[in-house]
Design a protein around this motif. Structure first.
Motif: not given
Length: 156
Positions: A73-84, A127-134, A150-156
């Motif tokens: 989305g509009d979020s950028l996360t840096r660092g392995w620990e932060t991603v975890l 209850k749902d099936e979120p999906h997208g591309r990476f 890793d750049h991941t998007s969620v399908a709308s």
């Protein structure tokens, strides 16, 4: 006349050979299957870890570095620990994690130690099936092939 005939003969021999040479040089060279196999093994291990509820095991597929990048989305996360920490916060229960699958994978080596992977992801939950591309950038590290971006998007 013989001069023109000789020039024509040379051109008839040289142009097709240049064309054949250009065709061969423009074809992508097939990388060893080892790269594709090794990257596929990392992705398969991530799926297995996720589906048993093991986020740290899932994160073993990422480069354990402060330079690791995750974008969604509009979020950028840096660092392995932060991603975890992001994964642990957003997927703090088995219900939220669901069952992960990847499909339509394309693994494209772009050097001896780098590859780009594109694909689809899907979570099957009650209850749902979120999906997208990476899009993933893998780098060969001392620990083996790891995701560095890793750049991941969620399908709308």
């Amino acid at each position: 006349m013989s001069r023109n005939l000789l020039s024509t003969a040379v051109l008839l021999v040289v142009i097709p050979s240049l064309s054949v040479s250009a065709q061969h040089s423009s074809k992508p060279t097939k990388r060893p299957d080892r790269t594709t196999t090794a990257i596929r093994a990392v992705l398969d291990a991530q799926i297995e870890a996720w589906n048993r509820g093991d986020i740290e095991g899932y994160m073993a597929g990422y480069w354990r570095s402060n330079e690791t990048v995750f974008i969604s989305g509009d979020s950028l996360t840096r660092g392995w620990e932060t991603v975890l920490n992001r994964y642990q916060k957003n997927y703090n229960s088995r219900e939220k994690m669901g069952a992960l699958s990847f499909s339509d994978l394309e693994i494209m080596p772009i050097g001896n130690d780098t590859a780009v992977v594109i694909g689809r992801w899907r979570l099957q939950r009650a209850k749902d099936e979120p999906h997208g591309r990476f899009t993933l950038i893998f780098r060969k590290t001392k620990q083996g092939w790891r995701i560095v971006h890793d750049h991941t998007s969620v399908a709308s």
